[in-house]
Design an enzyme around this catalytic site. Structure first.
Site, PDB file in Angstrom:
ATOM      1  N   LEU A 184      59.086 -31.111  44.235  1.00 47.19           N
ATOM      2  CA  LEU A 184      58.079 -30.363  43.497  1.00 47.19           C
ATOM      3  C   LEU A 184      58.269 -28.903  43.893  1.00 47.19           C
ATOM      4  O   LEU A 184      58.373 -28.604  45.091  1.00 47.19           O
ATOM      5  CB  LEU A 184      56.657 -30.821  43.866  1.00 47.19           C
ATOM      6  N   ASP A 185      58.333 -28.005  42.903  1.00 46.54           N
ATOM      7  CA  ASP A 185      58.513 -26.600  43.260  1.00 46.54           C
ATOM      8  C   ASP A 185      57.294 -26.112  44.027  1.00 46.54           C
ATOM      9  O   ASP A 185      56.234 -26.758  44.050  1.00 46.54           O
ATOM     10  CB  ASP A 185      58.788 -25.751  42.018  1.00 46.54           C
ATOM     11  N   ALA A 186      57.425 -24.967  44.656  1.00 44.65           N
ATOM     12  CA  ALA A 186      56.379 -24.482  45.554  1.00 44.65           C
ATOM     13  C   ALA A 186      55.031 -24.340  44.861  1.00 44.65           C
ATOM     14  O   ALA A 186      53.981 -24.588  45.470  1.00 44.65           O
ATOM     15  CB  ALA A 186      56.805 -23.145  46.171  1.00 44.65           C
TER      16      ALA A 186
END
Length: 320
Positions: A184-186
């Protein structure tokens, strides 16, 4: 004191006699003889329940495996008693495990076992109950993390930025090697699976199995049925077409919209790029579900273990 006599003048036969015999309330029993065996009561159907047993990753035995050779001919000191192994795996208590064996519901290396006391090697033998292979490898761990926003999906970060590894540092310090399934991206928060089961992780990420992920997306703009049709019909992106398996408008408020979207693709930023291409930039994105594993009311930054039903579902979807 002499016991009271019956009406016919004979002593009460419910008392034990001096020869050591049991009471004569059982028909056909003579005082002083061995106690007759009592008839075993039939087992109630709902008394035996399979509980919390982890299914094994592989349900089949390869033709090249030699695990099935000679397990019934082992010495008494070899291996562990089958009923003990079943109890340790959480299938049932030892007594109920013995009943399962008597009922022919337990297999070892594709052979039905009905003999009590058979010894098995948990690391080699393939054990099934009601046709489902039981996993007794306690080294495998499965967790659901609610990843907070702003945290990177890495176990360590060279730049010192907050990462998933910071939340599970105690487990990794104790020797448990965990890694995240996908990323999951930041700026995206929500459900992230952590495990040391490499085979399961690889299959969950493989596009062949089309494992669905569910997101709640807050976007700029007032969503309508046209947007839903475009999401489900397909959108041409720079690296090829993409579409949602399911899309639904949850709410529209003050120029923003909340939508639920399901997608099985794993391309980078795929959900954000879909909405961006259609003119609805994402402001907040939360992954709430992976196949049947749900985030529920789990708080950000917390970790919980998968239950047996969730693990069974994941194994099934990736054909393990």
């Amino acid at each position: 004191m002499t016991p009271p006599a019956r009406r016919d003048g004979t002593p009460d036969k419910k008392q034990s006699n001096r020869s050591g015999g049991y009471r004569s309330s059982v028909r056909g029993y003579k005082p002083g003889s061995n106690r007759p065996q009592q008839r075993q009561q039939p087992q109630k159907k709902d008394e035996i329940l399979l509980s919390n047993a982890k299914p094994a990753k592989k349900q089949n035995v390869s033709a090249d495996d030699d695990w099935s050779l000679g397990f019934l001919n082992r010495n008494d000191s070899d291996g562990i008693r089958l009923q003990k192994v079943l109890a340790q795996a959480g299938v049932a208590s030892r007594r109920h495990a013995e009943i399962l064996i008597d009922q022919g519901r337990v297999e070892v290396n594709d052979r039905i076992v009905t003999t009590q006391g058979v010894r098995v090697d948990p690391k080699k033998d393939v054990i099934r109950v009601d046709g489902v292979r039981i996993n007794i490898n306690e080294d495998l761990e499965y967790f659901v993390l609610n990843k907070p926003r702003g945290m990177h999906s890495t176990m360590s970060d060279e730049l010192g930025r907050p990462c998933v590894g910071d939340l599970v540092s105690e487990k990794t310090a104790s020797g448990q090697r965990l890694f995240h399934v996908g990323r999951l991206d930041a700026d995206t928060e929500g459900l992230l699976l952590l495990t040391n089961d490499g085979e399961l992780a690889n299959r969950l990420m493989h596009p062949k199995y089309e494992v669905t992920k569910t997101y709640l997306a807050t976007v700029r703009g007032e969503a309508n049925n046209k947007l839903i049709s475009e999401l489900r019909g397909g959108v041409e992106l720079e690296d090829g077409p993409a579409k949602a398996d399911f899309a639904q408008i949850i709410d529209v408020f003050q120029g923003k919209s909340l939508l639920r979207i399901e997608i099985h693709e794993g391309r980078k930023h795929i959900v954000r790029r879909l909405f961006q291409e259609l003119g609805f930039p994402v402001e907040r994105l939360v992954r709430t579900k992976l196949h049947t594993v749900q985030l529920g009311d789990q708080k950000p930054g917390t970790l919980r273990a998968l239950n047996s039903a969730e693990l069974t579902s994941l194994y099934k979807v990736v054909q393990l």
